[in-house]
Write a protein that holds these residues in place. Structure first.
Motif, PDB file in Angstrom:
ATOM      1  N   TYR B 265       0.858  -1.179   0.000  1.00 31.31           N
ATOM      2  CA  TYR B 265       0.000   0.000   0.000  1.00 31.31           C
ATOM      3  C   TYR B 265       0.894   1.229   0.000  1.00 31.31           C
ATOM      4  O   TYR B 265       1.730   1.403   0.889  1.00 31.31           O
ATOM      5  CB  TYR B 265      -0.874  -0.048   1.254  1.00 31.31           C
ATOM      6  N   ALA B 284      -2.010   4.190   8.646  1.00 34.29           N
ATOM      7  CA  ALA B 284      -2.302   3.029   9.487  1.00 34.29           C
ATOM      8  C   ALA B 284      -3.527   3.327  10.339  1.00 34.29           C
ATOM      9  O   ALA B 284      -4.409   2.476  10.519  1.00 34.29           O
ATOM     10  CB  ALA B 284      -1.098   2.687  10.371  1.00 34.29           C
ATOM     11  N   LEU B 291      -8.632  -3.056   9.097  1.00 34.44           N
ATOM     12  CA  LEU B 291      -7.634  -4.100   9.337  1.00 34.44           C
ATOM     13  C   LEU B 291      -7.753  -4.749  10.714  1.00 34.44           C
ATOM     14  O   LEU B 291      -7.286  -5.866  10.915  1.00 34.44           O
ATOM     15  CB  LEU B 291      -6.222  -3.527   9.182  1.00 34.44           C
ATOM     16  N   SER B 292      -8.313  -4.026  11.680  1.00 35.19           N
ATOM     17  CA  SER B 292      -8.324  -4.593  13.021  1.00 35.19           C
ATOM     18  C   SER B 292      -9.683  -4.422  13.666  1.00 35.19           C
ATOM     19  O   SER B 292     -10.455  -3.552  13.275  1.00 35.19           O
ATOM     20  CB  SER B 292      -7.234  -3.940  13.892  1.00 35.19           C
ATOM     21  N   THR B 298      -4.751  -8.640  15.055  1.00 38.30           N
ATOM     22  CA  THR B 298      -3.908  -7.878  14.141  1.00 38.30           C
ATOM     23  C   THR B 298      -2.680  -7.367  14.874  1.00 38.30           C
ATOM     24  O   THR B 298      -2.780  -6.917  16.014  1.00 38.30           O
ATOM     25  CB  THR B 298      -4.694  -6.667  13.597  1.00 38.30           C
ATOM     26  N   PHE B 300       0.418  -4.581  14.395  1.00 45.50           N
ATOM     27  CA  PHE B 300       1.039  -3.495  13.651  1.00 45.50           C
ATOM     28  C   PHE B 300       2.510  -3.452  14.051  1.00 45.50           C
ATOM     29  O   PHE B 300       2.818  -3.348  15.245  1.00 45.50           O
ATOM     30  CB  PHE B 300       0.397  -2.151  14.010  1.00 45.50           C
ATOM     31  N   VAL B 373      -3.617 -10.873  10.907  1.00 43.69           N
ATOM     32  CA  VAL B 373      -3.185  -9.789  10.020  1.00 43.69           C
ATOM     33  C   VAL B 373      -1.918  -9.161  10.580  1.00 43.69           C
ATOM     34  O   VAL B 373      -1.849  -8.862  11.775  1.00 43.69           O
ATOM     35  CB  VAL B 373      -4.287  -8.700   9.908  1.00 43.69           C
ATOM     36  N   VAL B 375       0.497  -5.852   9.897  1.00 44.68           N
ATOM     37  CA  VAL B 375       0.611  -4.599   9.160  1.00 44.68           C
ATOM     38  C   VAL B 375       2.013  -4.060   9.402  1.00 44.68           C
ATOM     39  O   VAL B 375       2.388  -3.790  10.543  1.00 44.68           O
ATOM     40  CB  VAL B 375      -0.438  -3.571   9.631  1.00 44.68           C
ATOM     41  N   LEU B 403       0.180  -6.717   5.213  1.00 38.51           N
ATOM     42  CA  LEU B 403       0.050  -5.489   4.446  1.00 38.51           C
ATOM     43  C   LEU B 403       1.208  -4.567   4.785  1.00 38.51           C
ATOM     44  O   LEU B 403       1.464  -4.310   5.970  1.00 38.51           O
ATOM     45  CB  LEU B 403      -1.290  -4.820   4.775  1.00 38.51           C
ATOM     46  N   LEU B 405       2.825  -0.862   4.494  1.00 40.96           N
ATOM     47  CA  LEU B 405       2.615   0.540   4.163  1.00 40.96           C
ATOM     48  C   LEU B 405       3.971   1.126   3.789  1.00 40.96           C
ATOM     49  O   LEU B 405       4.911   1.050   4.577  1.00 40.96           O
ATOM     50  CB  LEU B 405       2.059   1.275   5.387  1.00 40.96           C
TER      51      LEU B 405
END
Lengths: 207, 769
Positions: B265, B284, B291-292, B298, B300, B373, B375, B403, B405
Motif C-alpha cells: 500500500y 495506518a 484491518l483490526s 492484528t 502493527f 493480520v 501490518v 500489508l 505501508l
C-alpha cells in the motif's frame, strides 16, 4: 596452650555442632591465591594450616612451586585437612573455602567442606565488636590483641609476588610466607579470645 | 471480521484500492505430516500428545531423527513452523532415558536464547512438558535476574539450563568448577534464533561456544548442537562457522500454510511536486477500522518505539470514538518492564487483546499465539525481517494477510514500485568471522583462564598456528600466561571475561521515572536515551504520554510527569568523524587510501515538536546534551578535488553519488570482512576538514575497534571491485536499494556517476610497494 571453651565458641559462631569438637581437632587455615576474585583461573598457591599437637602449635605451610604441580599440592593440602574436626578461618566461608573447593572440583577431587563445622571468625567478631572502624583482621589484631605487624606485606600484593617468583624475578615471596604465617597465628589468638568466656571487645593485653 | 472479508474491503473500497500498488498471493499448502518416531520414549510421546501434538511436520521428524542419531543440526524454516519441538523432543527423550539407563550421570541440556524474554517463554513451555514426565526434572532460566541464593540449587539440580550468550560468557564458563555435574552430563546445546547471532556479536558467540566445547571435553562430554534460525541464505555455512563443527541442515518446511496475501500500500501523494506522501502512521490509523477489530487479531509493526506509542494512542482514541473498548488494543516494545510485557503476551494468547502495536520486539519467537493480520508500518530494513514480521500472521493454516505501508523513504518507495525484489531476492547471508584476530585473541584469554592450554591443542576450528602464536605472545610479551613445559597457565590477578563485551553495548540503562507516582515507567540504553529521554521529550507508554522534566545523564535517570500533549517529539542526530592519527597510506591514481584512528562524535543538537494527526511542525528546541564519543579504527577513501570537479561531484545532479557510493562500499566491505552492516559506520563528506577533499570514512562501530577496518583497508581494492560488480550486475536503471540507493536519494545520475568514479579508480594500475 590454647584455652577456649568449645561450647562458648559454638554459641558465638551460632553453630551448635562446634560444641562437640575438641580443641585438638580444630584446624586453622588461611590461603593465598593468584587473585582476590574468583573463577576457574584463580589458583591457591599457599595454604597455611595449624593445629594443636601435644603442648605445641604445629604450623605447616604448603606451597605450590609451579602450576604444573597443582594436583600433588592439593593432595598434600587435603591430607593435612582430612582429619579436621572443624575449620577455623577468617572470611573463609566466602573466600578460602570456595577457592579450594573450585580447585578440588577442577581436578575431580571430592569436597572437603561438606560439614557444617566451620568457624569463620569474621562473623562473631563483626556481631560482637563495635566502635572500631572496620572488621578486617588487621584491625582486630590491633584493637583486640594489641598486635601491630611491622613490615607486613599486604595481602593484595601476594599475587604479584607469586607471579614474580614463577617468572624467576626477584620478588617478595618470602614475605608472603611470613604474612600467611602471622594470619594463621592470629586465627589461633582470636579463637582463644572468642572462647575465653569474657567480653571479647576488651583488649587482653600482650598476646 | 475474517481475512477474506478484509481482503474484499481492501479491493472494493475505492478510497483504499487506489493506493494498493501490488497484490501477491501465496497459495495454501496442506503441509506434510509424519508420526512420532518409534524411538521416542512412551512417556515423552505421551507428554507431547497431552499437549495436543498428535503428529509431526516432516521437517520436525527429519530434525529429531538426525539429532537422535547423533548429528548436530541447523533447522532453518519459517516463523511458527514448530522449531522448538525439533530440540525439545530429543532432549526430553534423553532426559528420561538417561535417568533409566545411567542414573548417576543424567543427561543435561543448555539452551541459549538471544533475549531474556525468549528464555522465560521457553522455560514456561518446557516446564509444562516436563511436568508430564514420570521422572522429576526441571528447567530454569539462569541470567542476571536469577537471585544469588537460588543459583547454587539450580546449578546442582537443573536438567535444562536456559540462558543467554552474555551469561554463558561472563558467568558460567569462567566458573565451570561450580558446574562440574552440569558439564559432565551435558548432551545438548540448543541455540535458537541463530540468525540474530551475526556480525561481530555472532563472531564473539562462536568463540564462546569454542570455549564451551573445550570445557565439556575437560569433563568428558561432547554435546550435540541444535540450532534454529529464520530462513537465511546460507544456513550450512552459518551453522558450521557458529558451532565450529559439521552439521546437517533441515530446511524443507513441512508445516501447513493457509493462503497468504501480501498487499503493498503506497499512501497517496499529497503534493506531487515535492513528492510528499501521507504519513504511514496516519494511513495506518485510517486503515485500522478495516484491518483490526473484534473477531480476529492484528499486529502493527512500527519502526521505532516512539512510533509505536503514537500509533497505539491513535488506535485507542479511534476505538473510544466508536464506543469500542480501547483496552483490547495494546502496545509492546523493549523498554517496558517485564511484568507489563508478560501481561500483553498472555492477553494476546488468550485473545483478550485483538490488536497489538509493536516494535520488532515481537519479531522473534515470543509466543503470542495465532494472529491473522500483520501490518508493516514501513519496510523493516531487511528481507529476513520482512518475512519474520509478515510470518506473525497465519499460524493456524487459516488465510492471512500481510500489508506493508510504504513510507516516503527511498527504500520503501523502491519496494512499492518493485515488490518482486522481496519475493525473488536471495535471502540475506548471515556473516560472521570467528577468526577475527581481535575477537579470537580476547576469547583465548578467557579460555586460558578457564583451563590451561596445551601447546598445539588448538581452539575449535581456529587456525592452530595463530592460536599457538597468540598464546606464546600472552606468555612472553603480555605476561598473563605462565608457560611450564608444553602448558600455558593463566597467571594474572584479573577476570578476563569481564573486559570482553560481546556486542559493545553499554549495559548501563537509563531509567525513566514518573515523578508523581514515584515508579519506573520505562528504560533504554544510554545512546537511545539521549534521543528519547531528553528534557522536553514526550514519552508514551501504552498510549498515555509523559513529558520529561529532567534528564540526569550522569545518574542515568530521567524524570517525567503525566501530561496530555497534542504533539510528540523527534530528536535530530548528527555524526562527525575527526582523524586522530594516520598509520598507513597508499595511492592509486587520483585516490588516496588511508588507515588510522578516528574520533566519532554523535550529538543530539535539537528536537522538534510535531502535532499529532496533522504532523505539523509546532516548534523546535535546542538541547545541551553531552555528545556520545568513541575512538575507533577506520579507513578513508579520498578523491582528489580536481577529479571530483571533473566527475561533477561538487554540486548538481551527480553530487548525491558520493554518499551513495559510501553506503555501497560499506556494504561491500561487510561481505569482505564478514560482519553486519551495523558493525561498520560510514560517513561520506563532500569535503573533509582533514583531507580538504571528498572523503568516505568507514569505521569499526565498536569502541577501540575490532580490526574490521584494518582488514578492509588491506582488501580495499577487492572491496571496490565487488562494489563495482554489484553496480554493474544490478538490473536497475539509475540506482536502487540493492546497489547504490534509489534515485530519490542519490540523484537521477547516481548510478552512472558511481560507475565512473569506480572506473577511474581501476583505470590506473595499482602501485606496488
Amino acid at each position: 596452650m590454647l584455652r577456649a571453651d568449645p561450647r562458648r565458641l559454638a554459641e558465638e559462631a551460632r553453630c551448635p555442632s562446634l560444641g562437640e569438637v575438641s580443641l585438638r581437632d580444630l584446624v586453622f587455615l588461611d590461603t593465598e591465591t593468584t587473585s582476590l576474585g574468583g573463577g576457574a583461573g584463580v589458583l591457591v598457591f599457599l595454604a597455611g594450616i595449624a593445629r594443636v599437637e601435644g603442648e605445641e602449635l604445629l604450623l605447616r605451610q604448603h606451597f605450590l612451586p609451579s602450576p604444573g604441580g597443582e594436583r600433588a599440592f592439593l593432595e598434600a593440602v587435603r591430607g593435612d585437612l582430612a582429619a579436621a574436626g572443624a575449620f577455623v578461618t577468617f572470611c573463609g566461608k566466602s573466600f578460602d573455602r570456595h577457592r579450594l573447593e573450585d580447585r578440588f572440583r577442577f581436578h575431580g577431587l571430592p569436597s572437603l567442606f561438606g560439614s557444617e563445622r566451620h568457624l569463620d571468625l569474621l562473623h562473631p567478631f563483626r556481631r560482637n565488636v563495635r566502635g572500631i572502624p572496620d572488621h578486617r583482621l588487621r584491625t582486630l589484631e590491633d584493637r583486640l590483641l594489641g598486635l601491630r605487624r611491622i613490615d607486613d606485606l599486604s595481602g593484595e600484593h601476594a599475587p604479584q609476588a607469586y607471579f614474580d617468583h614463577l617468572a624467576g624475578r626477584r620478588g617478595e615471596i618470602e614475605r608472603v610466607f611470613e604474612h600467611n604465617r602471622i594470619d594463621v597465628l592470629s586465627l589461633v589468638a582470636l579463637t582463644a579470645l572468642l572462647g575465653a568466656g569474657r567480653g571479647i571487645d576488651s583488649p587482653i593485653g600482650e598476646a | 471480521m475474517d481475512v477474506p472479508s478484509i481482503l474484499e474491503r481492501l479491493r472494493s473500497d475505492p478510497a483504499i484500492g487506489g493506493s494498493v500498488v501490488h497484490w501477491e498471493s501465496v497459495p495454501p499448502s496442506p503441509g506434510s505430516f509424519e508420526g512420532f518416531p518409534d524411538w521416542v520414549h512412551p512417556a515423552v510421546g505421551a507428554a507431547f500428545r497431552a499437549r495436543g501434538i498428535e503428529r509431526l511436520y516432516s521437517h520436525q521428524r527429519e530434525a529429531v531423527d538426525l539429532v537422535h542419531g547423533g548429528e548436530s543440526v541447523l533447522v532453518s524454516t519459517a516463523t511458527a513452523s514448530g522449531k522448538s519441538l525439533c530440540y525439545n523432543l530429543p532432549v526430553l527423550d534423553a532426559l528420561v532415558r538417561s535417568r533409566e539407563e545411567t542414573p548417576d550421570r543424567p543427561a543435561r541440556a543448555l539452551y541459549l536464547f538471544p533475549t531474556k524474554a525468549l528464555s522465560q517463554d521457553q522455560v514456561a513451555e518446557l516446564t509444562e512438558l516436563l511436568q508430564r514426565l514420570p521422572v522429576e526434572t526441571c528447567a530454569f532460566t539462569y541470567d542476571g535476574d536469577t537471585p544469588p541464593e537460588v543459583r547454587r540449587r539450580l546449578r546442582d539440580r537443573g536438567d535444562v539450563l536456559v540462558t543467554n550468550p552474555y551469561m554463558l560468557h561472563e558467568g558460567i564458563l569462567p566458573n565451570h568448577p561450580k558446574w562440574t555435574d552440569f558439564f559432565r552430563g551435558l548432551r545438548f546445546v540448543v541455540a535458537d534464533e541463530v540468525h540474530t547471532l551475526s556480525g561481530v556479536f555472532g563472531s564473539h558467540v562462536a568463540n564462546v561456544l569454542r570455549r564451551l566445547r573445550r570445557i565439556c571435553a575437560h569433563y568428558g562430554s561432547s554435546p550435540l548442537f541444535v540450532g534454529c534460525s529464520a530462513t537465511i541464505g546460507n544456513p550450512a555455512e552459518h551453522g558450521r562457522r557458529l558451532f565450529g563443527l559439521p552439521l546437517r541442515v533441515v530446511d524443507r518446511d513441512g508445516s501447513p500454510k493457509g493462503e497468504k496475501t501480501y498487499v503493498f500500500y503506497n499512501p497517496p501523494l499529497l503534493n506531487a511536486v515535492a513528492g510528499l506522501r501521507a504519513s504511514v502512521v496516519e494511513e495506518a490509523r485510517r486503515l485500522a477500522p478495516v484491518l483490526s477489530g473484534e473477531g480476529h487479531q492484528t499486529i502493527f509493526f512500527a519502526k521505532s518505539r516512539p512510533t509505536t506509542e503514537v500509533l497505539v494512542k491513535y488506535l485507542k482514541e479511534g476505538a473510544r470514538g466508536k464506543g469500542e473498548d480501547p483496552g483490547k488494543i495494546r502496545s509492546y516494545r523493549g523498554g517496558y518492564l517485564p511484568d507489563l510485557r508478560r501481561e500483553v503476551e498472555r492477553d494476546l494468547r488468550s485473545g483478550a487483546v485483538h490488536t497489538v502495536v509493536s516494535t520488532n520486539a515481537l519479531e522473534l519467537g515470543i509466543d503470542v499465539g495465532s494472529l491473522d493480520v500483520a501490518v508493516l508500518v514501513g519496510y523493516p530494513g531487511s528481507v529476513a525481517s520482512f518475512f519474520q514480521q509478515a510470518g506473525r500472521a497465519g499460524r493456524r493454516g487459516n488465510p492471512s494477510l500481510a500489508l506493508m505501508l510504504c513510507r516516503a523513504s527511498p527504500d520503501d518507495q523502491y519496494l512499492g514500485g518493485n515488490p518482486g525484489y522481496l519475493f525473488h531476492a536471495r535471502r540475506e547471508r548471515i556473516a560472521i568471522d570467528p577468526d577475527n584476530l581481535a575477537i579470537l585473541g580476547n576469547h583465548l584469554k578467557c579460555a586460558a583462564f578457564e583451563l590451561p592450554f596445551r601447546r598445539g591443542e588448538g581452539f575449535g576450528d581456529a587456525p592452530s598456528e595463530i592460536v599457538d602464536e597468540t598464546l606464546e605472545f600472552f606468555a612472553t610479551e603480555a605476561g598473563i600466561l605462565h608457560r611450564e613445559g608444553d602448558r600455558y597457565h593463566w597467571m594474572a590477578p584479573t577476570y578476563p571475561a569481564e573486559d570482553v563485551s560481546l556486542d559493545s553495548t553499554d549495559m548501563d540503562n537509563v531509567v525513566l521515572l514518573d515523578v508523581q507516582a514515584g515508579s519506573a515507567l520505562s528504560e533504554l540504553d544510554r545512546a537511545a536515551a539521549l534521543e528519547q529521554f531528553h528534557e522536553g521529550a514526550v514519552v508514551g507508554v501504552q498510549g498515555d504520554t509523559w513529558v520529561v522534566d529532567r534528564f540526569d545523564y550522569e545518574g542515568r535517570r530521567a524524570y517525567a510527569r503525566r501530561a496530555n500533549t497534542d504533539y510528540f517529539t523527534e530528536a535530530q542526530v548528527s555524526r562527525e568523524v575527526r582523524v586522530l592519527s594516520l598509520e598507513e597510506r597508499r595511492e592509486r591514481g587520483e585516490f588516496a587510501l588511508h588507515r588510522g584512528e578516528v574520533h566519532v562524535t554523535t550529538i543530539v543538537p535539537m528536537f522538534k515538536k510535531i502535532r499529532y494527526y496533522t504532523r505539523e511542525n509546532c516548534g523546535a528546541m535546542e538541547l545541551k546534551l553531552p555528545p556520545e564519543e568513541m575512538d575507533t579504527e577506520s579507513l578513508a577513501l579520498v578523491l582528489a578535488p580536481e577529479a571530483a570537479a571533473r566527475l561533477g561531484l561538487l554540486a548538481g545532479p551527480r553530487a548525491g553519488a558520493w554518499k551513495g557510493l559510501g553506503n555501497l562500499v560499506r556494504f561491500a566491505a561487510t561481505l569482505f570482512v564478514r560482519c553486519e552492516p551495523s558493525d561498520l559506520g560510514v560517513v561520506a563528506e563532500a569535503r573533509s576538514k582533514r583531507f580538504e577533499a571528498p572523503t568516505i570514512t568507514i569505521y569499526d562501530n565498536h569502541p577501540g575497534g575490532v580490526g574490521l577496518s584494518e582488514a578492509a583497508f588491506a582488501g580495499l581494492e577487492e572491496i571496490l571491485g565487488a562494489a563495482r560488480s554489484i553496480l554493474e550486475r544490478c538490473g536497475c536503471r539509475s540506482g536502487c536499494p540493492a546497489c547504490i540507493g534509489p534515485p530519490e536519494e542519490v540523484g537521477p545520475a547516481g548510478k552512472e556517476t558511481a560507475l565512473e568514479i569506480l572506473g577511474s579508480f581501476f583505470a590506473v594500475p595499482a602501485i606496488v610497494g
